[in-house]
Design an enzyme around this catalytic site. Sequence first.
Site, PDB file in Angstrom:
ATOM      1  N   HIS A   1       0.834  -1.206   0.000  1.00  0.00           N
ATOM      2  CA  HIS A   1       0.000   0.000   0.000  1.00  0.00           C
ATOM      3  C   HIS A   1       0.868   1.254   0.000  1.00  0.00           C
ATOM      4  O   HIS A   1       0.633   2.186  -0.774  1.00  0.00           O
ATOM      5  CB  HIS A   1      -0.915   0.001   1.220  1.00  0.00           C
ATOM      6  CG  HIS A   1      -1.713   1.254   1.381  1.00  0.00           C
ATOM      7  ND1 HIS A   1      -3.063   1.315   1.109  1.00  0.00           N
ATOM      8  CD2 HIS A   1      -1.362   2.504   1.770  1.00  0.00           C
ATOM      9  CE1 HIS A   1      -3.493   2.553   1.328  1.00  0.00           C
ATOM     10  NE2 HIS A   1      -2.471   3.288   1.740  1.00  0.00           N
ATOM     11  N   GLU A   2       1.874   1.274   0.864  1.00  0.00           N
ATOM     12  CA  GLU A   2       2.719   2.467   0.955  1.00  0.00           C
ATOM     13  C   GLU A   2       3.485   2.707  -0.335  1.00  0.00           C
ATOM     14  O   GLU A   2       3.536   3.825  -0.849  1.00  0.00           O
ATOM     15  CB  GLU A   2       3.681   2.337   2.138  1.00  0.00           C
ATOM     16  CG  GLU A   2       3.006   2.335   3.486  1.00  0.00           C
ATOM     17  CD  GLU A   2       2.067   3.515   3.670  1.00  0.00           C
ATOM     18  OE1 GLU A   2       2.348   4.606   3.156  1.00  0.00           O
ATOM     19  OE2 GLU A   2       1.030   3.333   4.326  1.00  0.00           O
TER      20      GLU A   2
END
Length: 633
Positions: free
Chosen positions: A429-430
């Site tokens: 996600h990051e």
Amino acid sequence: MHGLLLAGLLALPMNVLAHPAEQHASNVLSRRGVDIESFRLPLKAKYMDSDAAAQKIQAMSFSKDDDYVSTATKLVKSTFPKSTFRVVDDHYIGTNGIGHVHFKQTAHGLDIDNSDFNVNIDRDGKVFSFGNSFFTGEIPKENPMVKRAFSDPVKALKGAVKALNLPVKSDNAKAKTTAGKESFEFMGTTGALSAPKANLVYLQKEDGTLALTWRVETDVGDNWLLTYVDAHNSETVHNVVDYVASAEFKVFAWGLNDPTEGNPTSIRDPWTDSSPYTWHSDGMTKYPTTRGNNAIAQDNPTGGSTYINNYRPQSPNLIFNYPWSPTATPPSSYKDFSITQLFYTTNRFHDLLYSFGFNEAAGNFQVNNGNKGGRGNDFAIVNAQDGSGTNNANFATPPDGSPGRMRMYNWTTARPNRDGCLEAGIVIHEYAHGLSNRLCGGPANSGCLNALESGGMGEGWGDFYATAIRLKPRDTKDTNYSMGAWAANNPKGIRAYLYSTNLQTNPYMYTSVNSLREVHQIGTVWATMLYDLMWALIEAHGGTYSANPVFRNGVPQDGRHLAMKLVMDGMALQPCNPNFVQARDAILDADRALTNSANKCTIWKAFAKRGLGYGAKYDARNRTGSNRLPPGC
């Protein structure tokens, strides 16, 4: 481009759908009592998809001898004949054959910082699609550079520090001229990770006028800010962009999301052709540690800004084999395993995205670009067990040529505490924030996902890739997934609903966004739609759960990887700060460019299921949903 959880609110978010509300972690600025959400840029973009673009350019004259940049420039000139603009030096041709060219509008020789035009050129040299947020109002007649009737940049820095309560000491600040028109770097400050900067620019305001502003850049760790301070009144802040994207969630072998899905295994030489120097070299130096061309991973227990001298596991024979136990405590007792895991996941995702087209020219994260375009010297700096926070993670995405920075935290939601590096979905996600911020609006512009809805989609793309990558062979369209469940010690995860194709399990629709005011909430709606889209494409093309996609003529041959490719290609096509409708149209255009619209109706049906069908309309306060399909579907 720009990054995304600007400031989590301390109050619980409003959620009209009767369901437990998400809890959003506050970041540094929110703890100081500053609500950055109120400073978001307004949505100004318009997008003309491939069908509409084909109609518009019929009356325009283009030469077959023009290169793709010249063709794009002619389009901008013909669309805005009275406007001045410059070509941004980040154009490239994607792996799908589409050329991407970006322009910045100017006035009196100064950039209008949120006035962008992106043009996409097909393989035949024709305009494929385009979007813009150019200013159409009246340009101020008086050139501010003549009388120089604007404030000193030092006053602007002090105004930004005061308004946002930044931890920067600016009493002894002095402005030093740098390259560029009215560009400065500040000496004599403390508290920022690098010297603050200021540029004199215009800014489109919500009321349709231009403001002359100082764009003040301050990197204070958990927030890397562009603050637009009025150039006549240094106490007025118009808008703020944050390069840092924060998340609320948190790996083993690729495809295993967290320790509940399997055990650590030994994997030999996992890199692909996407990393020609392997993961432990930048083509010039070989590193016997968790450092290479794509990433540098280390622990950061103090939460500090330096990283080169931080601890990394050393292995001259490149065997990174370290113990881990689910009962081990504290997390620092297994930091070698944690750093290795973070390094593995980051590099593995780099290689996958590279195969889809997020390469050097597109602005990816690498030290050595091997003369393949783009700007190098920007691997991802990834910190394990970062001491600057807990129960969260973030990723800062400056423009191409400057390293991205990921901070992974420990989670205090379980005993013993859990390390976010061990939940792949959080790392993915990051890193996906870096992907979307570099592609949307072009590699040189990191401010194109800063409006509320576009920022929400930035969060949604992160959840989508995290979920798509963890799919298992046994999964069906009836399989539901949570986000961040292991790290948060909550089987429901950290989102309002599970990701599900079932409308009872996850009732989010396009119009749900009307009542949502936080980027992670809006992102859950967008990721839900993309989850439906992925399963529709899997049903149409079958699924494969191999780590690497199989391509034929550049097209992934299974629905899961095809969905990931189309979603990524859409990011590069859409305008700066897009809305849901424009992002949907960009995915349809991505399919047209890649497969000649072979999946057009499948894509329409997936979006229509959630109310983003034919006829859905964007309005910031009253979005109109539609379950209809276009003619021919």
